[in-house]
Every structure is written in structure tokens, then in C-alpha cells.
Design a protein around this motif. Structure first.
Motif, PDB file in Angstrom:
ATOM      1  N   ASP A 127       0.732  -1.229  -0.040  1.00 16.53           N
ATOM      2  CA  ASP A 127       0.005   0.076   0.331  1.00 16.53           C
ATOM      3  C   ASP A 127       0.811   1.094   0.207  1.00 16.53           C
ATOM      4  OD1 ASP A 127      -1.464   2.313   0.865  1.00 16.53           O
ATOM      5  OD2 ASP A 127      -3.018   0.958   1.739  1.00 16.53           O
ATOM      6  N   VAL A 128       0.752   2.020  -1.043  1.00 17.17           N
ATOM      7  CA  VAL A 128       1.451   3.108  -1.521  1.00 17.17           C
ATOM      8  C   VAL A 128       0.862   4.564  -0.842  1.00 17.17           C
ATOM      9  CG1 VAL A 128       3.047   4.587  -2.903  1.00 17.17           C
ATOM     10  CG2 VAL A 128       2.983   2.002  -3.144  1.00 17.17           C
ATOM     11  N   GLU A 129       1.201   5.266   0.040  1.00 18.83           N
ATOM     12  CA  GLU A 129       0.610   6.418   0.486  1.00 18.83           C
ATOM     13  C   GLU A 129       0.977   7.455  -0.268  1.00 18.83           C
ATOM     14  OE1 GLU A 129       1.151   7.360   4.511  1.00 18.83           O
ATOM     15  OE2 GLU A 129       0.287   5.302   5.275  1.00 18.83           O
ATOM     16  N   HIS A 130      -0.058   8.480  -0.935  1.00 19.47           N
ATOM     17  CA  HIS A 130       0.276   9.406  -1.751  1.00 19.47           C
ATOM     18  C   HIS A 130      -0.318  10.719  -1.380  1.00 19.47           C
ATOM     19  CE1 HIS A 130      -3.157   8.787  -4.074  1.00 19.47           C
ATOM     20  NE2 HIS A 130      -2.947   7.514  -4.311  1.00 19.47           N
ATOM     21  N   ALA A 131      -0.285  11.950  -1.852  1.00 24.29           N
ATOM     22  CA  ALA A 131      -0.667  13.170  -1.819  1.00 24.29           C
ATOM     23  C   ALA A 131      -2.307  13.107  -1.507  1.00 24.29           C
ATOM     24  CB  ALA A 131      -0.277  14.146  -2.632  1.00 24.29           C
ATOM     25  N   THR A 132      -3.206  12.248  -2.058  1.00 25.66           N
ATOM     26  CA  THR A 132      -4.486  12.042  -1.968  1.00 25.66           C
ATOM     27  C   THR A 132      -5.065  11.079  -1.666  1.00 25.66           C
ATOM     28  OG1 THR A 132      -4.698  12.170  -4.523  1.00 25.66           O
ATOM     29  CG2 THR A 132      -4.938  14.152  -3.491  1.00 25.66           C
ATOM     30  N   GLY A 133      -3.925   9.947  -1.156  1.00 27.34           N
ATOM     31  CA  GLY A 133      -4.782   8.540  -0.800  1.00 27.34           C
ATOM     32  C   GLY A 133      -3.685   7.407  -0.770  1.00 27.34           C
ATOM     33  N   HIS A 134      -4.198   6.351  -1.408  1.00 30.70           N
ATOM     34  CA  HIS A 134      -3.302   5.191  -1.417  1.00 30.70           C
ATOM     35  C   HIS A 134      -3.343   4.495  -2.652  1.00 30.70           C
ATOM     36  CE1 HIS A 134      -3.284   4.571   3.123  1.00 30.70           C
ATOM     37  NE2 HIS A 134      -4.071   5.550   3.087  1.00 30.70           N
ATOM     38  N   LEU A 135      -2.679   3.833  -3.222  1.00 31.44           N
ATOM     39  CA  LEU A 135      -2.630   2.948  -4.225  1.00 31.44           C
ATOM     40  C   LEU A 135      -1.808   1.881  -3.955  1.00 31.44           C
ATOM     41  CD1 LEU A 135      -2.869   2.403  -7.432  1.00 31.44           C
ATOM     42  CD2 LEU A 135      -0.537   3.798  -7.758  1.00 31.44           C
ATOM     43  N   GLN A 136      -2.648   0.574  -4.299  1.00 33.27           N
ATOM     44  CA  GLN A 136      -1.991  -0.798  -3.840  1.00 33.27           C
ATOM     45  C   GLN A 136      -1.433  -1.318  -5.150  1.00 33.27           C
ATOM     46  OE1 GLN A 136      -5.411  -0.915  -2.306  1.00 33.27           O
ATOM     47  NE2 GLN A 136      -4.655  -0.586  -0.357  1.00 33.27           N
ATOM     48  N   VAL A 137      -0.073  -1.698  -5.138  1.00 34.52           N
ATOM     49  CA  VAL A 137       0.328  -2.396  -6.100  1.00 34.52           C
ATOM     50  C   VAL A 137       1.044  -3.923  -5.757  1.00 34.52           C
ATOM     51  CG1 VAL A 137       0.958  -0.481  -7.545  1.00 34.52           C
ATOM     52  CG2 VAL A 137       2.555  -1.484  -5.762  1.00 34.52           C
ATOM     53  N   GLU A 138       1.109  -4.779  -6.279  1.00 30.12           N
ATOM     54  CA  GLU A 138       1.857  -6.059  -6.118  1.00 30.12           C
ATOM     55  C   GLU A 138       3.190  -6.040  -6.904  1.00 30.12           C
ATOM     56  OE1 GLU A 138      -0.304  -9.533  -6.302  1.00 30.12           O
ATOM     57  OE2 GLU A 138      -2.273  -8.674  -5.771  1.00 30.12           O
ATOM     58  N   VAL A 139       4.209  -6.362  -6.140  1.00 28.75           N
ATOM     59  CA  VAL A 139       5.313  -6.395  -6.654  1.00 28.75           C
ATOM     60  C   VAL A 139       6.070  -7.721  -6.363  1.00 28.75           C
ATOM     61  CG1 VAL A 139       7.444  -5.402  -7.330  1.00 28.75           C
ATOM     62  CG2 VAL A 139       5.655  -3.859  -6.981  1.00 28.75           C
ATOM     63  N   GLU A 140       6.666  -8.526  -7.280  1.00 31.82           N
ATOM     64  CA  GLU A 140       7.543  -9.599  -6.759  1.00 31.82           C
ATOM     65  C   GLU A 140       8.705  -9.507  -7.427  1.00 31.82           C
ATOM     66  OE1 GLU A 140       5.852 -13.617  -7.074  1.00 31.82           O
ATOM     67  OE2 GLU A 140       3.889 -12.713  -6.496  1.00 31.82           O
ATOM     68  N   LEU A 141      10.110  -9.569  -6.528  1.00 29.88           N
ATOM     69  CA  LEU A 141      11.193  -9.606  -7.072  1.00 29.88           C
ATOM     70  C   LEU A 141      12.034 -10.689  -6.434  1.00 29.88           C
ATOM     71  CD1 LEU A 141      12.830  -5.904  -6.100  1.00 29.88           C
ATOM     72  CD2 LEU A 141      11.769  -6.706  -8.169  1.00 29.88           C
ATOM     73  N   ASP A 142      13.014 -11.152  -7.235  1.00 29.29           N
ATOM     74  CA  ASP A 142      13.611 -12.210  -7.075  1.00 29.29           C
ATOM     75  C   ASP A 142      15.178 -11.741  -6.499  1.00 29.29           C
ATOM     76  OD1 ASP A 142      15.521 -14.446  -6.474  1.00 29.29           O
ATOM     77  OD2 ASP A 142      15.443 -15.272  -8.410  1.00 29.29           O
ATOM     78  N   LEU A 143      15.415 -11.369  -5.024  1.00 29.46           N
ATOM     79  CA  LEU A 143      16.440 -10.788  -4.785  1.00 29.46           C
ATOM     80  C   LEU A 143      17.829 -11.652  -4.525  1.00 29.46           C
ATOM     81  CD1 LEU A 143      14.671  -9.113  -1.680  1.00 29.46           C
ATOM     82  CD2 LEU A 143      15.842  -7.768  -3.719  1.00 29.46           C
ATOM     83  N   SER A 144      17.650 -13.005  -5.080  1.00 35.43           N
ATOM     84  CA  SER A 144      18.799 -13.906  -4.969  1.00 35.43           C
ATOM     85  C   SER A 144      19.637 -13.681  -6.033  1.00 35.43           C
ATOM     86  CB  SER A 144      18.049 -15.467  -4.866  1.00 35.43           C
ATOM     87  OG  SER A 144      17.727 -15.830  -6.057  1.00 35.43           O
ATOM     88  N   THR A 145      19.130 -12.746  -7.027  1.00 36.44           N
ATOM     89  CA  THR A 145      19.935 -12.526  -8.346  1.00 36.44           C
ATOM     90  C   THR A 145      20.782 -11.328  -8.051  1.00 36.44           C
ATOM     91  OG1 THR A 145      18.366 -11.588  -9.406  1.00 36.44           O
ATOM     92  CG2 THR A 145      18.640 -13.989  -9.792  1.00 36.44           C
TER      93      THR A 145
END
Ligand code: NQM
Length: 358
Positions: free
Chosen positions: A311-329
Motif C-alpha cells: 500500500d503506497v501512500e500519496h498526496a491524495t490517498g493510497h495506491l496498492q500494487v503487487e510487486v515480486e522480485l527475486d532478490l537472490s540474483t
């Protein structure tokens, strides 16, 4: 196609608004096309009074859509940012908000067959490469824009358009970390330059002398801050391999601070120097990517949840995003991203460009 009138659909896509065209209804030559679009939107003019642009970068946007020749996509979507007070049109960035209207527009124009109660459309992001999927309701074969999904920055509710992304990493120079580092020092402060669909420079709000909780009006009035943001992004543009970005819409800059409204991270974004009233979709995906890095600036301020939904807070509310990263590389690999937007057909008809030179 003549200059007399061009078929056009005006749509709200997420928290942006744009003119949607079939590619075949616009000139094939990019210079002629851009000249026509400037005259249709009414640029350059701060009020866009003689065109259909909304006098703000977020409402001065264009989607050019066609059937895709790529077997892995149904539609091709070219995004064009039409400047408001300059005679400039840029194809250098994606727009995830305008993307929300592309699938519905494709069904409305008969480019894709509706697939039952809900239709999934695969959309090639022509600006940068990568494929997005958009899924939205089409009961009885017609797009239904009505629904119960609310998104911050848009009054009321509408039907959800579920967006899924693959291959968004490195939209500009092919690298998730365009400078090759998780942090760089620019103008004496640490920043993270990242590109998971949108090139963004992420810095701590406190390092720029603000809290990160200011309204976008307060930020817009802070000319010293805007000058620092411009200086930061100009240098970052060079380090990111984007060259001189003085007249370019990318990279964006996002200032981060600890969340204060139940989200994971508080953000204030500049597009590229004007404060955004919210945050872009791919912009948010890139900022969350920055927060997930082990040594990035944003991670120091973020309270990340267990799962991939952030959940990303911004100047007028929230935007939800899904992000998947492989941090092992090394560097990390972007696996997938997603978000939910809404879109609405506002007007369908013929637009009449003004005459003369933009
Ligand atoms: O980042 C504004 C917007 C955007 C872009 C901008 C967007 C995205 O809010 O995917 O949606 O960054 O210029 O529409």
C-alpha cells in the motif's frame, strides 16, 4: 482521415484522462501525428482552451491503439504524453493509468472479442516493450464500466480493471537498476535510481528539507524544492544513461517518508518537476521495487508487509500494487507486478483539431 475531424474516445484511465485513438485514424508519420495531437489537445497553452486537453499533464494524454502483430498480444498500445505549455509530444514513457482504458477501448472498437462475463486482453506496451494483461467486466459482450471499486483520487466507484505486468524491468535502458547501483550520491544526498516500468529517482523527503507529508499545492509553491528536484533528476538522467533529460518527462522523482496512514510507505512524486496529485501505476511499482531492495534508500522508510501487496501512500490517498522480485540474483530480477484501476468512457465521437501550427 482529414484534418476536419478524427474519431476519438475520451476516457478516464485510473487517475488520468486521455484521448484514445485507433492508430489507423492518425497519420502514420510521427511528426504529422504529433502536430495533429497538439492541435487536438490545444497545446501549447497553459489552459489548452482551444482543445480537449485538461490543462494538466495528467489530463493531456493520448493512447494510440491497434491490433497487435505480436502473437503474444491482442493489442498494441502506444502512450503519448502531450505537453501542456510547450509544443512537445513524448513517447518516452509508459502510463499505467491510461492503460486501464485500453482493453475496454479495444472491445468498444471491435479490435478484440469480448470473452464472456469478464474479458482478459493482452496489451503490448509499444513505448518500452513488455506485456500487460487487463481484465474487466463484459457481461453480454458489452463493456460494463459500472462497479463497486473505489480508487483514491477518483470520486465514486466503477468496475475494476485488473492489470498484470510482465517484463517491465528496465523500460528505458533495459536495466532494473540503470546506474548499476542500489544507491548513488547526487547533490550530496543518497538516491536510488530504479526502472521497473518507469524510471524513477527515489530520495528521502527529509534529505530535501521537507517532511514528505506536504500537500501537492504546498510542494508546487516551494520553488527552491522544485529546483533541487530538477537538479537531482538532470544528474540522475545522465547516470541512468538517459542523456540530457531537461525537456523529457522521465525520470520522475519520488520523495519518501515513513507511512502515517496505515500504508507501507509515504510518497510525493514529481512528473517530472510538477507535483503529482497521486502517483502513477508503474511509478508506484518502481518505487515499491526500490523499497524492496536490500540497500536502497526507500527501504529505510518503508514498513513492508509479508505478502507482495504493498500500500503506497500519496498526496491524495493510497495506491496498492503487487510487486515480486527475486532478490537472490545480482542485480535483483523483477518477476511480476499488478494493480487494480478503474476506467470510464466519457465521450465517443469526432474531435476537430484547431488549424495552423501548434
Ligand atoms: O506511472 C503519471 C499517471 C502517470 C503515469 C506520470 C502512470 C504510471 O499517473 O504508470 O500512470 O508519471 O507522468 O497517469
Amino acid at each position: 482521415m482529414t484534418d476536419d475531424g478524427v474519431p476519438c474516445m475520451l476516457m478516464r484511465g485510473g487517475t488520468s484522462k486521455g484521448a484514445y485513438f485507433l492508430a489507423g485514424d492518425l497519420p502514420g508519420d510521427p511528426r504529422e501525428r504529433d502536430d495533429l495531437l497538439l492541435r487536438i489537445l490545444g497545446s501549447p497553452d497553459p489552459r489548452q482552451i482551444d482543445g480537449i486537453g485538461g490543462a494538466h499533464l495528467l489530463t493531456s494524454k493520448v493512447a494510440v491503439v491497434s491490433r497487435s502483430a505480436d502473437p503474444s498480444a491482442d493489442l498494441d498500445y502506444l502512450f503519448l504524453q502531450v505537453a501542456v505549455d510547450e509544443p512537445a509530444v513524448s513517447a518516452r514513457q509508459n502510463c499505467g493509468n491510461i492503460l486501464a482504458g485500453v482493453g475496454p477501448f479495444g472491445v468498444e472498437r471491435g479490435l478484440v472479442e469480448p470473452g464472456g462475463e469478464r474479458t482478459g486482453v493482452r496489451i503490448r506496451l509499444v513505448n518500452t516493450g513488455g506485456i500487460a494483461t487487463a481484465t474487466f467486466p463484459t457481461p453480454g459482450g458489452l463493456v460494463d464500466y459500472r462497479g463497486g471499486t473505489a480508487i483514491s483520487g477518483v470520486p465514486g466507484t466503477a468496475a475494476a480493471v485488473v492489470l498484470g505486468f510482465a517484463d517491465t524491468a528496465g523500460s528505458t535502458i533495459g536495466k532494473l537498476l540503470p546506474t548499476g547501483h542500489e544507491t548513488d550520491v547526487i547533490d550530496g544526498i543518497e538516491v536510488t535510481c530504479v526502472d521497473n516500468g518507469m524510471p524513477v529517482v527515489v530520495a528521502a523527503a527529509e534529505d530535501l528539507g521537507v517532511t514528505g507529508y506536504e500537500s501537492h499545492e504546498e510542494l508546487a509553491a516551494d520553488t527552491a524544492l522544485l529546483e533541487r528536484v530538477q537538479s537531482l533528476r538532470l544528474r540522475a538522467g545522465e547516470l541512468m544513461g538517459l542523456g540530457d533529460v531537461a525537456g523529457e518527462p522521465v525520470p520522475k522523482t519520488t520523495l519518501v517518508a515513513p507511512p502515517r496512514d496505515g500504508g507501507a510507505l509515504c510518497t510525493r512524486t514529481f512528473i517530472p518537476v510538477r507535483p503529482h496529485t497521486a502517483i502513477g501505476v508503474l511509478g508506484a511499482i518502481s518505487v515499491v521495487t526500490a523499497a524492496l531492495l536490500r540497500h536502497g534508500v526507500a527501504g529505510r522508510y518503508a514498513r513492508l508487509p509479508e505478502g507482495s501487496r504493498v500500500d503506497v501512500e500519496h498526496a491524495t490517498g493510497h495506491l496498492q500494487v503487487e510487486v515480486e522480485l527475486d532478490l537472490s540474483t545480482t542485480p535483483p530480477t523483477a518477476l511480476r507486478a499488478a494493480s487494480v484501476r478503474t476506467a470510464r468512457k466519457l465521450f465517443d465521437g469526432t474531435v476537430y483539431p484547431r488549424e495552423g501550427n501548434p
